[in-house]
Every structure is written in structure tokens, then in C-alpha cells.
Design a protein around this motif. Structure first.
Motif, mmCIF file in Angstrom:
data_model
loop_
_atom_site.group_PDB
_atom_site.id
_atom_site.type_symbol
_atom_site.label_atom_id
_atom_site.label_comp_id
_atom_site.label_asym_id
_atom_site.label_seq_id
_atom_site.Cartn_x
_atom_site.Cartn_y
_atom_site.Cartn_z
ATOM 1 N N LYS A 42 0.829 -1.201 0.000
ATOM 2 C CA LYS A 42 0.000 0.000 0.000
ATOM 3 C C LYS A 42 0.869 1.258 0.000
ATOM 4 C CE LYS A 42 -4.029 -1.931 2.393
ATOM 5 N NZ LYS A 42 -4.856 -1.887 3.626
ATOM 6 N N ILE A 43 2.065 1.140 0.570
ATOM 7 C CA ILE A 43 2.999 2.269 0.618
ATOM 8 C C ILE A 43 3.786 2.363 -0.677
ATOM 9 C CG2 ILE A 43 5.047 3.164 1.813
ATOM 10 C CD1 ILE A 43 3.846 1.753 4.352
ATOM 11 N N ASN A 44 4.315 1.243 -1.116
ATOM 12 C CA ASN A 44 5.045 1.191 -2.378
ATOM 13 C C ASN A 44 4.590 -0.036 -3.156
ATOM 14 O OD1 ASN A 44 6.739 1.359 -4.530
ATOM 15 N ND2 ASN A 44 8.636 1.068 -3.380
ATOM 16 N N PRO A 45 3.724 0.132 -4.141
ATOM 17 C CA PRO A 45 3.193 -1.003 -4.899
ATOM 18 C C PRO A 45 4.262 -1.830 -5.602
ATOM 19 C CG PRO A 45 1.880 0.965 -5.300
ATOM 20 C CD PRO A 45 3.095 1.405 -4.534
ATOM 21 N N VAL A 46 5.432 -1.263 -5.794
ATOM 22 C CA VAL A 46 6.523 -2.001 -6.430
ATOM 23 C C VAL A 46 7.131 -3.025 -5.462
ATOM 24 C CG1 VAL A 46 8.782 -1.764 -7.557
ATOM 25 C CG2 VAL A 46 7.004 -0.075 -7.971
ATOM 26 N N GLY A 47 6.945 -2.780 -4.172
ATOM 27 C CA GLY A 47 7.469 -3.711 -3.176
ATOM 28 C C GLY A 47 8.972 -3.646 -3.029
ATOM 29 N N SER A 48 9.519 -2.436 -3.066
ATOM 30 C CA SER A 48 10.970 -2.269 -2.916
ATOM 31 C C SER A 48 11.255 -1.112 -1.975
ATOM 32 C CB SER A 48 11.640 -2.020 -4.273
ATOM 33 O OG SER A 48 11.200 -0.791 -4.824
ATOM 34 N N VAL A 49 12.448 -1.124 -1.431
ATOM 35 C CA VAL A 49 12.901 -0.030 -0.571
ATOM 36 C C VAL A 49 13.972 0.758 -1.318
ATOM 37 C CG1 VAL A 49 12.366 -1.120 1.635
ATOM 38 C CG2 VAL A 49 14.551 -1.628 0.533
ATOM 39 N N PRO A 50 14.174 2.012 -0.890
ATOM 40 C CA PRO A 50 13.581 2.704 0.250
ATOM 41 C C PRO A 50 12.205 3.286 -0.063
ATOM 42 C CG PRO A 50 15.123 4.153 -0.840
ATOM 43 C CD PRO A 50 15.208 2.840 -1.553
ATOM 44 N N ALA A 51 11.468 3.528 1.018
ATOM 45 C CA ALA A 51 10.246 4.330 0.954
ATOM 46 C C ALA A 51 10.255 5.222 2.186
ATOM 47 C CB ALA A 51 9.011 3.450 0.934
ATOM 48 N N LEU A 52 9.855 6.454 1.992
ATOM 49 C CA LEU A 52 9.834 7.433 3.088
ATOM 50 C C LEU A 52 8.424 7.986 3.211
ATOM 51 C CD1 LEU A 52 11.876 8.975 5.048
ATOM 52 C CD2 LEU A 52 11.713 10.846 3.395
ATOM 53 N N VAL A 53 7.907 8.011 4.433
ATOM 54 C CA VAL A 53 6.581 8.566 4.690
ATOM 55 C C VAL A 53 6.741 9.745 5.637
ATOM 56 C CG1 VAL A 53 4.286 8.124 5.617
ATOM 57 C CG2 VAL A 53 5.481 6.326 4.356
ATOM 58 N N ASP A 54 6.268 10.901 5.195
ATOM 59 C CA ASP A 54 6.326 12.115 6.015
ATOM 60 C C ASP A 54 4.920 12.695 6.045
ATOM 61 O OD1 ASP A 54 7.205 14.226 7.515
ATOM 62 O OD2 ASP A 54 8.202 15.276 5.871
ATOM 63 N N GLY A 55 4.182 12.393 7.113
ATOM 64 C CA GLY A 55 2.784 12.806 7.166
ATOM 65 C C GLY A 55 1.993 12.069 6.095
ATOM 66 N N ASP A 56 1.351 12.829 5.209
ATOM 67 C CA ASP A 56 0.578 12.213 4.134
ATOM 68 C C ASP A 56 1.376 12.110 2.832
ATOM 69 O OD1 ASP A 56 0.709 14.873 3.443
ATOM 70 O OD2 ASP A 56 -1.447 15.145 3.169
ATOM 71 N N PHE A 57 2.665 12.396 2.911
ATOM 72 C CA PHE A 57 3.531 12.368 1.727
ATOM 73 C C PHE A 57 4.332 11.076 1.712
ATOM 74 C CE2 PHE A 57 7.616 13.988 -0.354
ATOM 75 C CZ PHE A 57 7.103 13.897 -1.641
ATOM 76 N N VAL A 58 4.231 10.332 0.621
ATOM 77 C CA VAL A 58 4.976 9.090 0.451
ATOM 78 C C VAL A 58 5.948 9.274 -0.708
ATOM 79 C CG1 VAL A 58 4.853 6.616 -0.053
ATOM 80 C CG2 VAL A 58 3.050 7.703 1.300
ATOM 81 N N LEU A 59 7.209 8.961 -0.460
ATOM 82 C CA LEU A 59 8.245 9.164 -1.472
ATOM 83 C C LEU A 59 9.054 7.883 -1.632
ATOM 84 C CD1 LEU A 59 9.588 11.327 -3.310
ATOM 85 C CD2 LEU A 59 11.109 11.848 -1.392
ATOM 86 N N THR A 60 9.309 7.525 -2.876
ATOM 87 C CA THR A 60 10.184 6.398 -3.188
ATOM 88 C C THR A 60 11.324 6.897 -4.075
ATOM 89 O OG1 THR A 60 8.869 5.783 -5.141
ATOM 90 C CG2 THR A 60 8.275 4.742 -3.042
ATOM 91 N N GLN A 61 12.238 6.002 -4.377
ATOM 92 C CA GLN A 61 13.430 6.263 -5.186
ATOM 93 C C GLN A 61 14.512 6.939 -4.337
ATOM 94 O OE1 GLN A 61 13.960 4.992 -8.131
ATOM 95 N NE2 GLN A 61 11.872 4.223 -8.381
ATOM 96 N N ASN A 62 15.647 6.279 -4.280
ATOM 97 C CA ASN A 62 16.708 6.674 -3.363
ATOM 98 C C ASN A 62 17.184 8.122 -3.552
ATOM 99 O OD1 ASN A 62 18.645 6.414 -1.370
ATOM 100 N ND2 ASN A 62 19.366 4.449 -2.106
ATOM 101 N N ALA A 63 17.448 8.492 -4.789
ATOM 102 C CA ALA A 63 17.977 9.839 -5.029
ATOM 103 C C ALA A 63 16.972 10.907 -4.605
ATOM 104 C CB ALA A 63 18.349 10.009 -6.493
#
Length: 203
Positions: A42-63
Motif C-alpha cells: 500500500k505504501i510502495n506497490p513495487v514492493g521495494s525499498v527505500p520508501a519514506l513517509v512524512d505525514g501524508d507524503f509518500v516518497l520512493t526512489q533513493n535519489a
């Protein structure tokens, strides 16, 4: 701010960057099974890390995550002194690690994605080792007169450090690259790095 990480993966670099900010954060460690769990998908449909959650903001991709950590914690100086030039220099070396160095490990980590014939995989590995050696030689030259890749401690350094750990595990020949060796020794001794390795069970 919460980071989802898998011990020893590239997400460990984001964990180090967060540790370097000196500000509170959460980390949830995942393994091969929990990466594909419904909760994480539900956080990252790709199923990979990293994932960062800041409040209602979800961010993926390391760079992207590294840039966000730096921009939300400017006091940590992970993108330099605030000038466009220093941020660009830090981003240059983050891009080197993310776009050149990290993908060069793929033939070693997942050879089946490149070759179905297992008999050809030794040659594939040899080619990957040669390419990695060349990339690490570039970094070694960059570190000849600098303690950090960008000349100052930046978000490129944790990511690069993780690739050095991968290189050691994959037995990539880094002999004679004395600036890399000195750099890794400094990173190994860093209190923030030590805290993260301990937290992820990598110490």
C-alpha cells in the motif's frame, strides 16, 4: 518521518542520512517477505525499498529521498552550504552512485535477469567486476585530495559507502585504491554510521 529499509540494501544509505540530520525519525526494517506484504504494498506497490513517509507524503526512489532529507533538514548540510554550486556538486556524485555505480552491481546480484544460460554467468560476472573496478577508480581519483566525494559531507556519501560494502561482499578487486580504503575506514568509524549498522543488524 518514517523510513522503510531492508538491512544492507541501498535504503541503509537513507537511514545513515537521517541519522546524520540529528533529528528524530522512525525506521521499519523489512525482509524479503514483508517487502511483498499487503501493508507495505500500500505504501510502495513495487514492493521495494527505500520508501519514506512524512505525514501524508509518500516518497520512493533513493535519489529523491536523499534530496528530500537534505532539503527538509538544511542544518545538516547534506546538500552543501545552500548554494546552487554545492548542491549541484553533491547531486553530481549522488547521480554517479545512483545511475552508474549501483546498476553496475545488477549482473552480480541478479545474473538471471541478463542470462538464462548459467554457463555464461562467469563471463558476465567478470565483465561486471571490470566495470565496477573502473567506476571505483574514478571515485578513488576524486578522493585523492578530498575527505568526501563532493569535497564536503553530503547525501552522496552514505550511498557510496553502501556500495563499498557491496563490493567487499562481492569480492570486487579494489586493491591499490588507497583513497577508497581510507574513506571506508573513516565511514566505518563514524558514530552515525555505527548506530545505523547496529540498528540494522549489520555491525
Amino acid at each position: 518521518m518514517k523510513l522503510y529499509s531492508k538491512p544492507g540494501a541501498c535504503s541503509t544509505a537513507d537511514h545513515i542520512a537521517l541519522q546524520w540530520t540529528g533529528q528524530p525519525f522512525e525506521v521499519e526494517l523489512l525482509d524479503r517477505e514483508t517487502l511483498k506484504s499487503p501493508a507495505f504494498l500500500k505504501i510502495n506497490p513495487v514492493g521495494s525499498v527505500p520508501a519514506l513517509v512524512d505525514g501524508d507524503f509518500v516518497l520512493t526512489q533513493n535519489a529523491a529521498i536523499m534530496g528530500y532529507i537534505a532539503d527538509t533538514h538544511p542544518q545538516a548540510g547534506l546538500a552543501g552550504d545552500g548554494s546552487p554550486r554545492q548542491r549541484a556538486e553533491a547531486a553530481r556524485w549522488l547521480s554517479f552512485v545512483n545511475s552508474d555505480l549501483h546498476p553496475a552491481f545488477a549482473p552480480l546480484f541478479a545474473p538471471g535477469k541478463f542470462l538464462a544460460d548459467e554457463g555464461q554467468r562467469a563471463a558476465l560476472a567478470a565483465t561486471a567486476h571490470k566495470r565496477l573496478r573502473g567506476l571505483f577508480e574514478q571515485a578513488n581519483a576524486q578522493l585523492a585530495d578530498k575527505p568526501w566525494l563532493a569535497g564536503f559531507r553530503s547525501f552522496a556519501d552514505p550511498y557510496f559507502y553502501i556500495t563499498l560494502r557491496w563490493a567487499a561482499a562481492a569480492k570486487v578487486d579494489l586493491s591499490g585504491l588507497e583513497h577508497l580504503a581510507a574513506y571506508k575506514t573513516r565511514m566505518d568509524a563514524d558514530a552515525g554510521v555505527q548506530a545505523v549498522l547496529k540498528a540494522e543488524g549489520l555491525a
